[in-house]
Design a protein around this motif. Structure first.
Motif, mmCIF file in Angstrom:
data_model
loop_
_atom_site.group_PDB
_atom_site.id
_atom_site.type_symbol
_atom_site.label_atom_id
_atom_site.label_comp_id
_atom_site.label_asym_id
_atom_site.label_seq_id
_atom_site.Cartn_x
_atom_site.Cartn_y
_atom_site.Cartn_z
ATOM 1 N N VAL A 170 0.676 -1.050 0.110
ATOM 2 C CA VAL A 170 -0.112 -0.119 0.149
ATOM 3 C C VAL A 170 0.996 1.325 0.031
ATOM 4 O O VAL A 170 0.440 2.196 -0.823
ATOM 5 C CB VAL A 170 -0.922 0.050 1.331
ATOM 6 N N ALA A 171 2.065 1.245 0.856
ATOM 7 C CA ALA A 171 2.912 2.519 0.940
ATOM 8 C C ALA A 171 3.540 2.573 -0.399
ATOM 9 O O ALA A 171 3.554 4.038 -0.852
ATOM 10 C CB ALA A 171 3.731 2.141 1.994
ATOM 11 N N ALA A 172 4.162 1.571 -1.139
ATOM 12 C CA ALA A 172 4.922 1.487 -2.199
ATOM 13 C C ALA A 172 3.779 2.037 -3.362
ATOM 14 O O ALA A 172 4.497 2.762 -4.205
ATOM 15 C CB ALA A 172 5.304 0.368 -2.547
ATOM 16 N N PRO A 205 -7.217 4.440 -9.735
ATOM 17 C CA PRO A 205 -8.145 3.100 -10.080
ATOM 18 C C PRO A 205 -7.171 1.883 -9.712
ATOM 19 O O PRO A 205 -7.733 0.911 -9.080
ATOM 20 C CB PRO A 205 -8.446 3.116 -11.212
ATOM 21 N N PHE A 206 -5.938 1.803 -10.231
ATOM 22 C CA PHE A 206 -5.118 0.789 -9.659
ATOM 23 C C PHE A 206 -4.826 0.665 -8.287
ATOM 24 O O PHE A 206 -5.035 -0.390 -7.682
ATOM 25 C CB PHE A 206 -3.889 0.757 -10.687
ATOM 26 N N PHE A 207 -4.729 1.940 -7.838
ATOM 27 C CA PHE A 207 -4.560 1.666 -6.316
ATOM 28 C C PHE A 207 -5.749 1.257 -5.659
ATOM 29 O O PHE A 207 -5.592 0.425 -4.492
ATOM 30 C CB PHE A 207 -4.129 3.257 -5.583
ATOM 31 N N ASP A 208 -6.738 1.456 -6.061
ATOM 32 C CA ASP A 208 -7.947 1.168 -5.452
ATOM 33 C C ASP A 208 -8.311 -0.142 -5.522
ATOM 34 O O ASP A 208 -8.833 -0.970 -4.563
ATOM 35 C CB ASP A 208 -9.160 1.969 -6.259
ATOM 36 N N ARG A 209 -7.802 -0.889 -6.702
ATOM 37 C CA ARG A 209 -8.007 -2.236 -7.015
ATOM 38 C C ARG A 209 -7.193 -3.039 -5.913
ATOM 39 O O ARG A 209 -7.538 -4.122 -5.434
ATOM 40 C CB ARG A 209 -7.795 -2.579 -8.359
ATOM 41 N N LEU A 210 -5.728 -2.600 -5.935
ATOM 42 C CA LEU A 210 -5.040 -3.411 -4.965
ATOM 43 C C LEU A 210 -5.291 -3.088 -3.335
ATOM 44 O O LEU A 210 -5.376 -4.319 -2.946
ATOM 45 C CB LEU A 210 -3.421 -2.635 -5.141
#
Length: 369
Positions: free
Chosen positions: A279-281, A294-299
């Motif tokens: 999450v931090a990376a 959107p990718f951050f939200d998916r992960l």
């Protein structure tokens, strides 16, 4: 059994993946050409209570005459120089004659595999060893690739070598003794592979395979473990000794994650710390324009669905301890940091000399008040 080759020239070996196959271990070894009759098996008390007896029976059935059991602590705190020294001393005690070279078996998770592989590397300048992973994390990641090490001086994995196993024997039925927390911990590494190595795996997890994996659904478990092993084998084949930067992809989430794991005195499992590190990376990647929201939200959603933490409670001095531990990261060179950053599902790039203010922001984002 599924057979996945790891092609490293004279250090090549196979990863065998099956279920309820532990009783065939001895026969498989003989079919693979192993001639030894002495065995030194490293495990921990919990795993040994479940699986030492059937492993011993399988080996005795294949003609092994002497099977020595050595136990180490199950937790990451036990992956230290003292326990490593005890394992080496036990090897010497039981096999003092240079003419008797044991086949070393590592029956356990990442701690057993890391410490035991290191002991096998240095005893008589190297004796052969077999990985028998009993955790999801070890099955998909740490049992393959030959990185073996112990923690020392407050730094994770700082004392170690590259030492490839002669065989990885993965019996997925052994994972049934795991606690739900340990299964979730292993799922963290699976999500890592999808996030930076395989868009297809990432989407498969999103589409429901994650919950089946956590439930140890046999078909899903076999498929996902095999995918992860193939991904890692391909990476290791290109960069066995971690010199080309290719293998760095496997460290996604580990730079901050390892530092947090250590600084929190191992209150987090490895997979939980890596979840927070990912999450931090990814927040850092977002700040640098390497990936989109959107990718951050998916992960974030996948990690949450897996029951993994995405933050850790802040305490006085924790930020400073994490920062100090992170600056000892083995990937950092000449005073410059290095981070593995996702650029989208299944893709990544590495970034060096990232502005420290951005790193601090990313770290603080995962430390909750």
């Amino acid at each position: 059994m599924i057979t996945i080759p790891v092609d490293l020239g004279p250090r090549s070996y196979h990863v065998l993946i099956g279920s309820a196959v532990l009783e065939t271990l001895g026969g498989v070894l003989r079919a693979q050409g192993f001639k030894q009759t002495d065995a030194f098996l490293i495990t921990n008390a919990q795993v040994g209570a479940h699986y030492f007896a059937p492993a011993r029976a399988a080996l005795e059935g294949a003609g092994f005459k002497r099977i020595v059991r050595h136990e180490i602590p199950a937790s990451e705190e036990g992956k230290n120089w003292e326990e490593f020294s005890k394992a080496c001393a036990s090897l010497l005690e039981h096999f003092p004659d240079a003419g008797s070279i044991p086949l070393v078996f590592l029956l356990g998770g990442g701690v057993v595999g890391d410490l035991g592989g290191f002991a096998a590397a240095v005893f008589r300048r190297g004796v052969p060893f077999i990985q028998i992973p009993t955790t999801l994390l070890a099955a998909v990641d740490s049992s393959v690739g030959g990185k073996v090490a112990v923690n020392f001086g407050g730094v994770k994995n700082i004392m170690g070598v590259f030492n490839q196993p002669r065989l990885v024997f993965c019996d997925l039925a052994l994972l049934k003794s795991l606690s739900p927390r340990e299964i979730r911990s292993g799922a963290s590494e699976v999500i890592k592979y999808g996030a930076v190595c395989s868009r297809a795996l990432f989407e498969q997890l999103e589409d429901g395979a994650l919950e089946k994996l956590l439930a140890l659904d046999a078909e899903t478990l076999t498929d996902v473990v095999a995918q992860c092993v193939r991904l890692k084998a391909d990476i290791v084949q290109q960069d066995e000794f971690d010199k080309k930067g290719i293998r760095n992809v496997l460290n996604f989430g580990h730079t901050i994650g390892h530092a947090l794991e250590l600084s929190a005195d191992y209150a987090l499992t490895h997979g939980e710390a890596i979840s927070i590190g990912m999450v931090a990376a990814t927040r850092l990647a977002l700040a640098l324009g390497k990936c989109d929201q959107p990718f951050f939200d998916r992960l974030h959603s996948l990690l949450t669905r897996a029951g993994l933490p995405v933050q850790y409670p802040d305490t006085p001095g924790l930020f400073e301890r994490v920062l100090r531990a992170m600056q000892l990261d083995k990937k950092f060179r000449d005073g410059k940091n290095l981070f593995v950053l996702p650029t989208g599902a299944g893709s990544w790039e590495q970034q060096t000399d990232v502005e420290w203010s951005l790193v601090h922001e990313a770290m603080r984002s995962v430390l909750s008040a």
